[in-house]
Write a protein that holds these residues in place. Structure first.
Motif, PDB file in Angstrom:
ATOM      1  N   VAL A 120      -1.540  18.685   2.481  1.00 38.32           N
ATOM      2  CA  VAL A 120      -0.750  18.832   1.247  1.00 38.32           C
ATOM      3  C   VAL A 120      -1.683  19.137   0.069  1.00 38.32           C
ATOM      4  CG1 VAL A 120       0.833  17.630  -0.329  1.00 38.32           C
ATOM      5  CG2 VAL A 120       0.952  17.187   2.138  1.00 38.32           C
ATOM      6  N   HIS A 121      -1.231  20.035  -0.833  1.00 40.38           N
ATOM      7  CA  HIS A 121      -1.987  20.320  -2.059  1.00 40.38           C
ATOM      8  C   HIS A 121      -1.184  19.834  -3.261  1.00 40.38           C
ATOM      9  CE1 HIS A 121      -4.950  23.493  -0.502  1.00 40.38           C
ATOM     10  NE2 HIS A 121      -4.376  22.926   0.546  1.00 40.38           N
ATOM     11  N   PRO A 122      -1.854  19.425  -4.332  1.00 41.95           N
ATOM     12  CA  PRO A 122      -1.094  18.981  -5.513  1.00 41.95           C
ATOM     13  C   PRO A 122      -0.228  20.111  -6.053  1.00 41.95           C
ATOM     14  CG  PRO A 122      -3.438  18.471  -5.757  1.00 41.95           C
ATOM     15  CD  PRO A 122      -3.312  19.346  -4.552  1.00 41.95           C
ATOM     16  N   SER A 123       0.982  19.779  -6.474  1.00 39.86           N
ATOM     17  CA  SER A 123       1.868  20.787  -7.068  1.00 39.86           C
ATOM     18  C   SER A 123       2.912  20.065  -7.911  1.00 39.86           C
ATOM     19  CB  SER A 123       2.545  21.616  -5.981  1.00 39.86           C
ATOM     20  OG  SER A 123       3.554  20.826  -5.372  1.00 39.86           O
ATOM     21  N   SER A 147      -5.058   7.001  -0.452  1.00 47.43           N
ATOM     22  CA  SER A 147      -3.830   7.657  -0.009  1.00 47.43           C
ATOM     23  C   SER A 147      -3.899   9.162  -0.263  1.00 47.43           C
ATOM     24  CB  SER A 147      -2.615   7.097  -0.760  1.00 47.43           C
ATOM     25  OG  SER A 147      -2.488   5.724  -0.511  1.00 47.43           O
ATOM     26  N   SER A 148      -4.451   9.544  -1.410  1.00 48.81           N
ATOM     27  CA  SER A 148      -4.537  10.984  -1.731  1.00 48.81           C
ATOM     28  C   SER A 148      -5.393  11.707  -0.701  1.00 48.81           C
ATOM     29  CB  SER A 148      -5.143  11.184  -3.123  1.00 48.81           C
ATOM     30  OG  SER A 148      -4.298  10.605  -4.083  1.00 48.81           O
ATOM     31  N   ILE A 149      -6.484  11.062  -0.285  1.00 55.24           N
ATOM     32  CA  ILE A 149      -7.347  11.704   0.724  1.00 55.24           C
ATOM     33  C   ILE A 149      -6.556  11.900   2.023  1.00 55.24           C
ATOM     34  CG2 ILE A 149      -9.389  11.352   2.195  1.00 55.24           C
ATOM     35  CD1 ILE A 149     -10.720   9.955  -0.225  1.00 55.24           C
ATOM     36  N   VAL A 150      -5.779  10.890   2.408  1.00 56.64           N
ATOM     37  CA  VAL A 150      -5.012  11.013   3.660  1.00 56.64           C
ATOM     38  C   VAL A 150      -3.945  12.114   3.528  1.00 56.64           C
ATOM     39  CG1 VAL A 150      -3.668   9.771   5.403  1.00 56.64           C
ATOM     40  CG2 VAL A 150      -5.342   8.533   4.051  1.00 56.64           C
ATOM     41  N   ILE A 151      -3.293  12.162   2.376  1.00 58.88           N
ATOM     42  CA  ILE A 151      -2.240  13.171   2.186  1.00 58.88           C
ATOM     43  C   ILE A 151      -2.848  14.576   2.215  1.00 58.88           C
ATOM     44  CG2 ILE A 151      -0.453  14.026   0.618  1.00 58.88           C
ATOM     45  CD1 ILE A 151      -0.235  11.151  -0.495  1.00 58.88           C
ATOM     46  N   LEU A 205       0.851  -1.183   0.000  1.00 61.61           N
ATOM     47  CA  LEU A 205       0.000   0.000   0.000  1.00 61.61           C
ATOM     48  C   LEU A 205       0.890   1.237   0.000  1.00 61.61           C
ATOM     49  CD1 LEU A 205      -2.419  -1.124   2.861  1.00 61.61           C
ATOM     50  CD2 LEU A 205      -3.080  -0.804   0.467  1.00 61.61           C
ATOM     51  N   THR A 206       0.376   2.343  -0.495  1.00 62.58           N
ATOM     52  CA  THR A 206       1.165   3.577  -0.441  1.00 62.58           C
ATOM     53  C   THR A 206       1.084   4.184   0.962  1.00 62.58           C
ATOM     54  OG1 THR A 206       0.623   3.925  -2.762  1.00 62.58           O
ATOM     55  CG2 THR A 206       1.568   5.796  -1.583  1.00 62.58           C
ATOM     56  N   VAL A 207      -0.126   4.353   1.462  1.00 64.33           N
ATOM     57  CA  VAL A 207      -0.289   4.823   2.845  1.00 64.33           C
ATOM     58  C   VAL A 207      -0.738   3.629   3.680  1.00 64.33           C
ATOM     59  CG1 VAL A 207      -1.714   6.232   4.392  1.00 64.33           C
ATOM     60  CG2 VAL A 207      -0.799   7.243   2.305  1.00 64.33           C
ATOM     61  N   PHE A 208      -0.048   3.401   4.771  1.00 64.66           N
ATOM     62  CA  PHE A 208      -0.422   2.272   5.635  1.00 64.66           C
ATOM     63  C   PHE A 208      -0.124   2.658   7.080  1.00 64.66           C
ATOM     64  CE2 PHE A 208       3.920   0.954   6.575  1.00 64.66           C
ATOM     65  CZ  PHE A 208       4.618   1.569   5.544  1.00 64.66           C
ATOM     66  N   LEU A 214       1.604  13.634  -4.452  1.00 63.55           N
ATOM     67  CA  LEU A 214       0.142  13.609  -4.437  1.00 63.55           C
ATOM     68  C   LEU A 214      -0.398  13.700  -5.870  1.00 63.55           C
ATOM     69  CD1 LEU A 214      -2.628  13.843  -3.075  1.00 63.55           C
ATOM     70  CD2 LEU A 214      -2.191  16.293  -2.763  1.00 63.55           C
ATOM     71  N   ARG A 215       0.138  14.631  -6.641  1.00 64.82           N
ATOM     72  CA  ARG A 215      -0.321  14.807  -8.029  1.00 64.82           C
ATOM     73  C   ARG A 215      -0.156  13.507  -8.820  1.00 64.82           C
ATOM     74  NH1 ARG A 215       0.933  20.306 -10.710  1.00 64.82           N
ATOM     75  NH2 ARG A 215      -1.197  20.617  -9.950  1.00 64.82           N
TER      76      ARG A 215
END
Ligand code: SER
Length: 385
Positions: free
Chosen positions: A276-279, A267-271, A78-81, A287-288
């Motif tokens: 964090v914002h996409p950049s 994972s994006s929701i957790v980040i 998983l990416t976020v765990f 994230l992006r």
């Protein structure tokens, strides 16, 4: 009782103090982008600074690893765990932590001792670190089979800093008999890593002993849940219940793509929940990439699919699970805005690439021009051709 509660209570009963897990964002001045392991926020204390809560700690830490990105989609990555952790800051040593590890897995969680296999550090001449005799002896006394390795049993959080030999505990997940050891039969799944954090790697690559001998353990919550629930992947566990119930119906995909989409969006929701914002750089870029990889899979068959269709329940469940303060509206807005940006970029990319000049194999000058003048990264250009 929940798996997490059982873990924390086990260590509280053994005089550990609970720590509050940190967010995915490391402390100021830390060179890495995200918290990648449970010990990460404890680095100064492993290096000798006294911890205000004492020398025995336990807790749950959310982590993010992009090193495993290509493996996401298999049953266990998983990416976020989340990692359940226990730490000894210069207090007890390897024999104690491994004995407790064995006790918790077998008596606490009810895993059959015959299903366990462990690896132990076999020594490395180039670093001058000997075989980890104490760990080897402890496992032999407990009657658990041991495989010795070198590279697989050395843990560090980065090229420099605290590190040391480790002992990893594997649980058998196959149907029949094992055909090999943890390094030769991947149906042995690693669940718990016990690191004897005794060294510091310096800039010149050499090792020096830390002023205190620490223990740092990390047990992957999703993997343990998979084993205890008898699920065939981490995605099929109760931890992913709303995602697996909702997403396959919403967006039918092959199993691997399904898992990647679920992993990346969750994972994006957790980040985003951690601020964090996409950049185009740093954390925002990670994230992006996650959002864009998920959308690329979703749009491969149907470009009308949109993150706006994700039920609120999934946002709420994820943000609540990770105890995050961001509002659902805000997180959803950020995801949707990024989708619009990506969709516009793809439209622009298709238009530019339809030009005759690009009807041939592209060279470095083309890629550079497309990136600098039109904001089209190489990866995206390749995916559009
Ligand atoms: N730091 C080790 C790991 O992440 C043990 O917690 O595997």
């Amino acid at each position: 009782m929940s798996i997490t509660r059982t873990f924390i209570d086990f260590f509280l009963d053994r005089d550990h103090v609970p720590t509050t897990g940190s967010t995915l964002i490391p402390r100021l001045g830390d060179p890495v982008l995200f918290t990648t392991s449970g010990m990460h926020p404890l680095t100064p204390y492993l290096e000798g600074e006294p911890h205000p809560l004492g020398r025995r700690l336990t807790g749950v830490q959310r982590c993010l690893r992009t090193t495993d990105l290509d493996e996401v989609g298999d049953p266990t990555h998983l990416t976020v765990f989340e990692m359940l952790g226990s730490w000894s800051l210069g207090d007890y040593g390897s024999s104690q932590t491994l004995t407790w590890g064995y006790e918790l897995l077998t008596s606490g969680y009810g895993i059959d001792p015959g299903q366990l296999y462990v690896t132990v550090f076999g020594g490395d001449d180039s670093d001058g670190v000997p075989l980890d005799q104490e760990s080897l002896r402890t496992w032999q006394e407990l009657g658990v089979p041991v495989e010795l390795t070198t590279d697989d049993n050395w843990w560090s959080n980065g090229p420099t800093g605290p590190c040391g030999p480790d002992s990893e505990i594997f649980v058998w997940t196959g149907d029949g008999e094992p055909e090999g050891t943890p390094t030769t039969d991947d149906r042995w799944v690693e669940v718990w890593n016990h690191v004897m954090m005794r060294y510091r790697r310096l800039d010149d690559g050499s090792l020096e002993p830390l002023q205190q001998q620490n223990i740092d353990t990390g047990l992957g919550l999703e993997r343990l849940t998979m084993l205890l629930e008898g699920a065939s992947s981490v995605y099929e566990t109760s931890l992913f219940e709303p995602w697996l119930r909702i997403v396959p119906k919403l967006w039918p995909l092959d199993e691997r793509s399904q898992r990647i989409v679920v992993d990346h969006l969750r994972s994006s929701i957790v980040i985003i929940g951690d601020g964090v914002h996409p950049s185009n750089t740093g954390r925002g870029y990670v994230l992006r990439r996650l959002i864009r990889r998920a959308l690329t899979l979703l749009w491969r068959h149907d470009d009308s699919r949109s993150v706006a269709d994700l039920p609120i329940e999934l946002f709420e469940h994820t943000l609540n699970h990770f105890h995050q303060g961001e509002t659902v509206t805000m997180v959803r807005r950020i995801l949707i805005d990024e989708e619009i940006r990506f969709s516009n970029l793809l439209d622009r990319g298709r238009k530019v690439l339809s030009h005759e000049r690009f009807h041939k194999s592209l060279d470095e000058t083309d890629y550079e021009y497309l990136h600098e003048t039109h904001g089209l990264p190489r990866e995206l250009v390749d995916s559009l051709r």
